[in-house]
Design a protein around this motif. Structure first.
Motif, PDB file in Angstrom:
ATOM      1  N   ARG A 132      85.262  73.145 -29.730  1.00  0.00           N
ATOM      2  CA  ARG A 132      84.791  74.738 -28.785  1.00  0.00           C
ATOM      3  C   ARG A 132      83.416  75.007 -28.637  1.00  0.00           C
ATOM      4  NH1 ARG A 132      83.063  76.548 -34.106  1.00  0.00           N
ATOM      5  NH2 ARG A 132      81.723  77.716 -33.639  1.00  0.00           N
ATOM      6  N   HIS A 133      83.591  75.800 -27.442  1.00  0.00           N
ATOM      7  CA  HIS A 133      82.278  75.632 -26.400  1.00  0.00           C
ATOM      8  C   HIS A 133      81.541  77.581 -26.992  1.00  0.00           C
ATOM      9  CE1 HIS A 133      79.143  76.164 -23.746  1.00  0.00           C
ATOM     10  NE2 HIS A 133      79.153  77.272 -23.420  1.00  0.00           N
ATOM     11  N   ALA A 134      80.534  77.754 -28.078  1.00  0.00           N
ATOM     12  CA  ALA A 134      80.816  79.392 -28.492  1.00  0.00           C
ATOM     13  C   ALA A 134      79.351  79.501 -27.550  1.00  0.00           C
ATOM     14  CB  ALA A 134      80.085  79.354 -29.713  1.00  0.00           C
ATOM     15  N   SER A 135      79.893  80.913 -26.374  1.00  0.00           N
ATOM     16  CA  SER A 135      78.819  81.547 -25.349  1.00  0.00           C
ATOM     17  C   SER A 135      77.468  81.592 -25.780  1.00  0.00           C
ATOM     18  CB  SER A 135      79.083  82.093 -24.304  1.00  0.00           C
ATOM     19  OG  SER A 135      80.186  80.883 -24.151  1.00  0.00           O
ATOM     20  N   SER A 136      76.738  81.292 -25.399  1.00  0.00           N
ATOM     21  CA  SER A 136      75.382  82.502 -26.369  1.00  0.00           C
ATOM     22  C   SER A 136      74.778  83.164 -25.553  1.00  0.00           C
ATOM     23  CB  SER A 136      73.611  81.597 -26.424  1.00  0.00           C
ATOM     24  OG  SER A 136      73.788  81.170 -24.922  1.00  0.00           O
ATOM     25  N   ALA A 137      73.795  84.035 -25.719  1.00  0.00           N
ATOM     26  CA  ALA A 137      73.313  85.093 -25.191  1.00  0.00           C
ATOM     27  C   ALA A 137      72.817  85.209 -23.751  1.00  0.00           C
ATOM     28  CB  ALA A 137      72.391  86.088 -25.682  1.00  0.00           C
TER      29      ALA A 137
ATOM     30  N   LYS B 284      77.986  84.355 -19.458  1.00  0.00           N
ATOM     31  CA  LYS B 284      79.402  84.531 -20.116  1.00  0.00           C
ATOM     32  C   LYS B 284      79.102  85.757 -21.037  1.00  0.00           C
ATOM     33  CE  LYS B 284      82.066  80.605 -19.582  1.00  0.00           C
ATOM     34  NZ  LYS B 284      83.112  79.006 -19.909  1.00  0.00           N
ATOM     35  N   SER B 285      80.477  86.049 -20.749  1.00  0.00           N
ATOM     36  CA  SER B 285      80.118  87.349 -21.501  1.00  0.00           C
ATOM     37  C   SER B 285      80.066  87.270 -23.330  1.00  0.00           C
ATOM     38  CB  SER B 285      81.247  88.397 -22.196  1.00  0.00           C
ATOM     39  OG  SER B 285      82.108  88.105 -22.068  1.00  0.00           O
ATOM     40  N   GLY B 286      79.278  85.970 -24.280  1.00  0.00           N
ATOM     41  CA  GLY B 286      79.683  86.002 -25.598  1.00  0.00           C
ATOM     42  C   GLY B 286      81.006  85.394 -25.931  1.00  0.00           C
ATOM     43  N   GLY B 287      81.412  84.596 -25.113  1.00  0.00           N
ATOM     44  CA  GLY B 287      82.768  84.758 -25.511  1.00  0.00           C
ATOM     45  C   GLY B 287      82.789  83.561 -25.585  1.00  0.00           C
ATOM     46  N   ASN B 288      84.259  83.026 -26.601  1.00  0.00           N
ATOM     47  CA  ASN B 288      84.332  81.131 -27.077  1.00  0.00           C
ATOM     48  C   ASN B 288      85.489  80.877 -26.454  1.00  0.00           C
ATOM     49  OD1 ASN B 288      82.203  81.604 -29.279  1.00  0.00           O
ATOM     50  ND2 ASN B 288      83.904  82.563 -30.755  1.00  0.00           N
ATOM     51  N   GLU B 289      85.334  79.546 -25.861  1.00  0.00           N
ATOM     52  CA  GLU B 289      86.525  78.860 -25.855  1.00  0.00           C
ATOM     53  C   GLU B 289      86.744  77.836 -26.385  1.00  0.00           C
ATOM     54  OE1 GLU B 289      87.500  78.404 -21.979  1.00  0.00           O
ATOM     55  OE2 GLU B 289      86.669  79.914 -21.171  1.00  0.00           O
ATOM     56  N   SER B 290      88.310  77.376 -26.677  1.00  0.00           N
ATOM     57  CA  SER B 290      89.069  75.999 -26.786  1.00  0.00           C
ATOM     58  C   SER B 290      89.700  75.339 -26.900  1.00  0.00           C
ATOM     59  CB  SER B 290      89.215  76.653 -29.151  1.00  0.00           C
ATOM     60  OG  SER B 290      89.353  77.761 -28.737  1.00  0.00           O
TER      61      SER B 290
END
Length: 188
Positions: free
Chosen positions: A128-133, A137-143
């Protein structure tokens, strides 16, 4: 009757012992993968690891993969030394996951033996990649999932290759070793 019940009991014990060995092997495989990604996420260095990071990752890698990574690292150093102008790295982004930005979290999903000799195994890993502020990216998550290929060297399991399954987002070749072999071949 007594012989067949004894035989059945022996068979049951053998079956349970085999299951225990499999569970032990899986735990050791998961331990190697966990140690590797914990170390990698500490530094979270993009591209080909340098000498210091390679030393930290070596206990988790097969001798063949460590040698190939070392050759790619040496190639990167020579490539930059030979360039008259600044040049981009030979690998841009995370080398050990499908996603360019890399992972912020991982969990071993499952492992299974790949042969009857218990010398090879493969493990699916959830990333999982949790985007930070601070990310663009607009704060989305990739898995996504990638598959790690392991080999048993002596009594230890080691990572021998990574198959980048991802969600079609990998900027690399299908396998880590393909990417590394290409670098070593093309830039030496």
């Amino acid at each position: 009757m007594k012989i067949s019940s004894r035989l059945a009991a022996l068979l049951l014990v053998a079956l349970l012992a085999a299951c225990g060995e499999s569970t032990d092997a899986t735990a050791l495989q998961e331990q190697v993968i966990t140690g590797f990604y914990q170390q990698h996420l500490k530094t979270h260095s993009p591209g080909i690891p340098g000498v210091d990071e390679l030393k930290q990752l070596q206990p988790f890698l097969s001798s063949a993969l460590f040698t190939l990574l070392s050759q790619a690292s040496d190639t990167e150093v020579k490539y930059h030394a030979a360039a008259e102008d600044p040049v981009p790295p030979l690998v841009d982004g995370d080398l050990f996951t499908s996603l360019f930005e890399g992972a912020t979290a991982f969990a071993v999903d499952s492992c299974e033996g790949d042969d009857d000799n218990d010398l090879h195994a493969s493990c699916l890993v959830d990333f999982r990649h949790a985007s930070s502020a601070n990310d663009n990216k607009s704060g989305g998550n990739e898995s996504w999932k990638d598959k790690l290929l392991l080999v048993k060297q002596g009594q230890q399991w080691r990572i021998d290759d990574i198959e980048f399954i991802g969600n079609g987002q990998s900027s690399q070749r299908e396998y880590l070793t393909d990417t590394l072999n290409s670098i070593v071949k093309d830039y030496n």
